[in-house]
Design an enzyme around this catalytic site. Structure first.
Site, PDB file in Angstrom:
ATOM      1  N   GLU A  47       0.841  -1.214   0.000  1.00  0.00           N
ATOM      2  CA  GLU A  47       0.000   0.000   0.000  1.00  0.00           C
ATOM      3  C   GLU A  47       0.868   1.254   0.000  1.00  0.00           C
ATOM      4  O   GLU A  47       0.554   2.242  -0.663  1.00  0.00           O
ATOM      5  CB  GLU A  47      -0.961   0.006   1.190  1.00  0.00           C
ATOM      6  CG  GLU A  47      -2.026  -1.069   1.119  1.00  0.00           C
ATOM      7  CD  GLU A  47      -2.751  -1.138  -0.225  1.00  0.00           C
ATOM      8  OE1 GLU A  47      -3.192  -0.103  -0.736  1.00  0.00           O
ATOM      9  OE2 GLU A  47      -2.860  -2.260  -0.762  1.00  0.00           O
ATOM     10  N   TRP A  70       1.590   1.775  -3.434  1.00  0.00           N
ATOM     11  CA  TRP A  70       0.538   2.464  -4.194  1.00  0.00           C
ATOM     12  C   TRP A  70       0.644   3.976  -4.030  1.00  0.00           C
ATOM     13  O   TRP A  70       0.387   4.745  -4.957  1.00  0.00           O
ATOM     14  CB  TRP A  70      -0.848   1.981  -3.751  1.00  0.00           C
ATOM     15  CG  TRP A  70      -1.283   0.757  -4.486  1.00  0.00           C
ATOM     16  CD1 TRP A  70      -1.248  -0.526  -4.027  1.00  0.00           C
ATOM     17  CD2 TRP A  70      -1.799   0.696  -5.827  1.00  0.00           C
ATOM     18  NE1 TRP A  70      -1.706  -1.376  -5.006  1.00  0.00           N
ATOM     19  CE2 TRP A  70      -2.064  -0.664  -6.108  1.00  0.00           C
ATOM     20  CE3 TRP A  70      -2.070   1.651  -6.814  1.00  0.00           C
ATOM     21  CZ2 TRP A  70      -2.574  -1.089  -7.335  1.00  0.00           C
ATOM     22  CZ3 TRP A  70      -2.583   1.227  -8.031  1.00  0.00           C
ATOM     23  CH2 TRP A  70      -2.831  -0.123  -8.288  1.00  0.00           C
ATOM     24  N   TRP A  72     -21.439  11.906 -19.304  1.00  0.00           N
ATOM     25  CA  TRP A  72     -21.677  12.195 -17.884  1.00  0.00           C
ATOM     26  C   TRP A  72     -22.949  13.016 -17.739  1.00  0.00           C
ATOM     27  O   TRP A  72     -23.254  13.857 -18.577  1.00  0.00           O
ATOM     28  CB  TRP A  72     -20.516  13.009 -17.290  1.00  0.00           C
ATOM     29  CG  TRP A  72     -19.178  12.358 -17.409  1.00  0.00           C
ATOM     30  CD1 TRP A  72     -18.162  12.741 -18.238  1.00  0.00           C
ATOM     31  CD2 TRP A  72     -18.708  11.205 -16.714  1.00  0.00           C
ATOM     32  NE1 TRP A  72     -17.086  11.903 -18.097  1.00  0.00           N
ATOM     33  CE2 TRP A  72     -17.395  10.948 -17.163  1.00  0.00           C
ATOM     34  CE3 TRP A  72     -19.256  10.361 -15.742  1.00  0.00           C
ATOM     35  CZ2 TRP A  72     -16.622   9.893 -16.680  1.00  0.00           C
ATOM     36  CZ3 TRP A  72     -18.496   9.311 -15.265  1.00  0.00           C
ATOM     37  CH2 TRP A  72     -17.200   9.083 -15.734  1.00  0.00           C
ATOM     38  N   ASN A  91     -10.656   3.047   3.128  1.00  0.00           N
ATOM     39  CA  ASN A  91     -10.354   2.848   1.703  1.00  0.00           C
ATOM     40  C   ASN A  91     -11.412   2.030   0.973  1.00  0.00           C
ATOM     41  O   ASN A  91     -11.825   2.368  -0.136  1.00  0.00           O
ATOM     42  CB  ASN A  91      -8.987   2.177   1.550  1.00  0.00           C
ATOM     43  CG  ASN A  91      -8.648   1.936   0.093  1.00  0.00           C
ATOM     44  OD1 ASN A  91      -8.536   2.874  -0.692  1.00  0.00           O
ATOM     45  ND2 ASN A  91      -8.524   0.671  -0.298  1.00  0.00           N
ATOM     46  N   TRP A 131     -16.106  11.966 -12.488  1.00  0.00           N
ATOM     47  CA  TRP A 131     -15.234  11.702 -11.335  1.00  0.00           C
ATOM     48  C   TRP A 131     -14.631  12.987 -10.767  1.00  0.00           C
ATOM     49  O   TRP A 131     -14.272  13.036  -9.591  1.00  0.00           O
ATOM     50  CB  TRP A 131     -14.132  10.690 -11.690  1.00  0.00           C
ATOM     51  CG  TRP A 131     -13.221  11.070 -12.832  1.00  0.00           C
ATOM     52  CD1 TRP A 131     -13.346  10.717 -14.135  1.00  0.00           C
ATOM     53  CD2 TRP A 131     -12.030  11.891 -12.766  1.00  0.00           C
ATOM     54  NE1 TRP A 131     -12.327  11.246 -14.892  1.00  0.00           N
ATOM     55  CE2 TRP A 131     -11.500  11.969 -14.083  1.00  0.00           C
ATOM     56  CE3 TRP A 131     -11.367  12.544 -11.740  1.00  0.00           C
ATOM     57  CZ2 TRP A 131     -10.346  12.692 -14.383  1.00  0.00           C
ATOM     58  CZ3 TRP A 131     -10.212  13.269 -12.032  1.00  0.00           C
ATOM     59  CH2 TRP A 131      -9.720  13.338 -13.336  1.00  0.00           C
ATOM     60  N   TRP A 165      -9.348   8.275  -8.049  1.00  0.00           N
ATOM     61  CA  TRP A 165     -10.610   8.572  -8.735  1.00  0.00           C
ATOM     62  C   TRP A 165     -10.567   8.076 -10.172  1.00  0.00           C
ATOM     63  O   TRP A 165     -11.518   7.501 -10.678  1.00  0.00           O
ATOM     64  CB  TRP A 165     -10.954  10.064  -8.662  1.00  0.00           C
ATOM     65  CG  TRP A 165     -11.692  10.376  -7.395  1.00  0.00           C
ATOM     66  CD1 TRP A 165     -11.158  10.873  -6.237  1.00  0.00           C
ATOM     67  CD2 TRP A 165     -13.091  10.160  -7.135  1.00  0.00           C
ATOM     68  NE1 TRP A 165     -12.142  10.980  -5.278  1.00  0.00           N
ATOM     69  CE2 TRP A 165     -13.327  10.564  -5.800  1.00  0.00           C
ATOM     70  CE3 TRP A 165     -14.149   9.677  -7.888  1.00  0.00           C
ATOM     71  CZ2 TRP A 165     -14.601  10.489  -5.210  1.00  0.00           C
ATOM     72  CZ3 TRP A 165     -15.415   9.597  -7.315  1.00  0.00           C
ATOM     73  CH2 TRP A 165     -15.627  10.000  -5.986  1.00  0.00           C
TER      74      TRP A 165
END
Ligand code: FAD
Length: 463
Positions: A254, A257, A285, A320, A338, A361
């Site tokens: 993590e 990440w 959208w 998360n 987003w 996102w």
């Protein structure tokens, strides 16, 4: 940077410039502004009250200070936000022209984003090869954390307009709910790390997806503000698990990440604004303010989404797993861009971080470099049942559902009338009916995606 500056033997002028303009939309939001203010106050204390705060255009103020006090060298840690990179470049140019030496360091990341690249020199776009090959195999191993300097000799200079303390920073009308135990600053960061090592790390791999349990570290705001370096977290964990287990450790992955998000932002400065996959520019959208508002306020009628959005409002944090569910719901079930979600998270997260927020996102939306395929639409009812199996998380943040039995807490609209009555709950009065039908909205989103005429990207994130 501080370590090197102290080692130079010269007296130090510690400077923080708060620049409201240069960040544009990405200046600190309410919750991270609240954190920043307290974090700077703690930093000022640990520098014996000698942290000078200035507010204004850093590109002009730093060269001014350098000129006024005959500064010989500037030491700073590099950032990855595009606006900061540009500003740092301009400041460096201005100082070098005046024969001020400029020393830049990588203090915030384990693996220097400027250095990691594929063997052919191009940047990685997919996490697993980036992390395993680029970082663990070819990158330099993360350096050991540096000790705090024994003494810092401060210069007697006092820049005009500078204030010690946080009086010159913008005020924010946000604070976490009473009783929340956030402690901005280095001491709070160190004790949270110790707490995690003692009681979270051992359970992390098995329980990190459970928002009802306390198994994640909650180190994200401390890492974002540099109160804890990733090097400290990395080495503290490696010391416990042993270097042999490093490669597959979930927690270290993590942190990986976090590195990858910063890397993407550094390599793709358009990440916060533009779809990395161009085909999403054609996505139809919908721009429905009412729905966005309901999502923001935790009033969608979908319990796990509402619990997450209310956790965000009251604490400045969201687990998360729930971030992924709430984001998927906004982008896919509600078909809102987003960027609306990213902007709201930016405003409300204490850990708002341009790399992590933008990359995450885009990952959820399917438009990112290494994205989940668009057709992966989280079903919030199934996700709730799996990751909050007894409804503890939903009941904590959506108390009006507290009386429902576990079986119905994630889908109150499916509960028989007698169950609702026994729980003292009238849907539409005490808690909203779902804003959209989950199955139908999923189908609509998938049809819109198919209209783009291209398959989704590879699925390589194991979240
Ligand atoms: P832990 O599980 O204890 O992980 C330890 C550290 O690893 C974290 O503190 C964080 O620095 C890093 N990390 C963990 N998960 C991720 C991840 N998925 N991506 C990147 N880094 C990760 N994180 C932010 O720090 N700032 C953000 O603005 C942000 N926005 C997000 C928006 C969305 C839509 C999603 C899905 C995720 C976002 N994340 C963000 C990533 C992640 O949710 C948080 O880092 C994590 O929940 C922080 O909690 P923790 O410190 O307890 O994490």
């Amino acid at each position: 940077a501080l370590h090197a500056a102290v080692a130079s033997g010269a007296p130090i002028l510690a400077l923080y410039v708060h620049d409201d303009e240069a960040g544009g939309a990405w200046r600190p939001g309410r919750a991270s502004g609240w954190w920043l203010q307290r974090s700077l106050a703690r930093l000022g204390e640990s520098l014996d009250g000698r942290l000078h705060l200035l507010r204004g255009d850093a590109g002009a103020l730093i060269p001014d200070v350098a000129r006024a006090f005959d500064v010989r060298a500037l030491y700073f840690n590099r950032c990855v936000e595009p606006w900061r990179v540009a500003q740092d470049r301009a400041i460096r140019r201005a100082l070098v022209e005046r024969d001020v030496a400029v020393h830049a360091f990588n203090g915030a990341y384990l693996f220097d984003p400027a250095v990691i690249a594929k063997p052919d020199g191009t940047p990685y776009r997919v996490f697993t090869p980036y992390y395993r090959k680029g970082c663990l195999e070819r990158g330099r191993p993360p350096r050991e954390p540096l000790p705090a300097p024994d003494t810092v000799v401060h210069s007697g200079a006092r820049p005009a307009g500078a204030l010690s303390g946080d009086a010159s920073l913008p005020r924010h009308d946000w604070r976490p709910v009473d009783g929340h135990d956030w402690r901005p600053g280095e001491t709070g960061a160190a004790s949270r790390l110790q707490r995690f090592l003692a009681s979270g790390l051992g359970r992390y791999a098995a329980e990190r997806d459970r928002p009802d349990l306390a198994s994640v570290s909650r180190l994200s705001p401390h890492l974002h503000f540099g109160e804890l370096s990733p090097h400290q977290a990395w080495h503290a964990v490696v010391e416990r698990i042993g270097p042999g287990a490093l490669r597959d450790d979930r927690f270290l992955t993590e942190l990986g990440w976090r590195e990858f998000s910063a890397y993407l932002l550094f390599r793709e400065p358009r990440l916060p604004e533009a779809n990395l996959q161009k085909k999403f520019d054609r996505f139809p959208w919908r721009d429905d303010r009412e729905r966005i508002d309901a999502w923001q306020q935790g009033r969608t009628g979908v319990p796990i989404v509402d619990a997450g959005m209310r956790e965000l409002l009251t604490t400045g944090y969201m687990h998360n797993r729930v971030r992924m569910i709430a984001a998927s719901y906004l982008v896919k079930n509600l078909m809102q861009h987003w960027r609306h979600g990213a902007a709201w998270f930016w405003e409300r997260l204490v850990d708002a971080d341009l790399g992590n927020n933008s990359a995450s996102w885009q990952w959820v939306a399917g438009s990112g470099a290494d994205a989940a395929p668009f057709f992966r639409v989280f079903n919030p009812v199934t996700q709730g049942g799996k990751f909050d199996p007894h409804g503890g998380y939903v009941r904590r943040h959506v108390p009006e559902l507290a009386g429902l039995p576990d079986k119905h807490v994630h889908s109150p609209w499916r509960a028989p009338a007698g169950v609702l009555e026994a729980a003292g709950l009238v849907l539409g009065r005490d808690y909203p009916q779902p804003m959209v039908d989950l199955g139908e909205s999923r189908r609509r989103a998938l049809a819109a995606f198919q209209g783009l005429g291209a398959p989704g990207g590879p699925q390589s994130r194991s979240h």
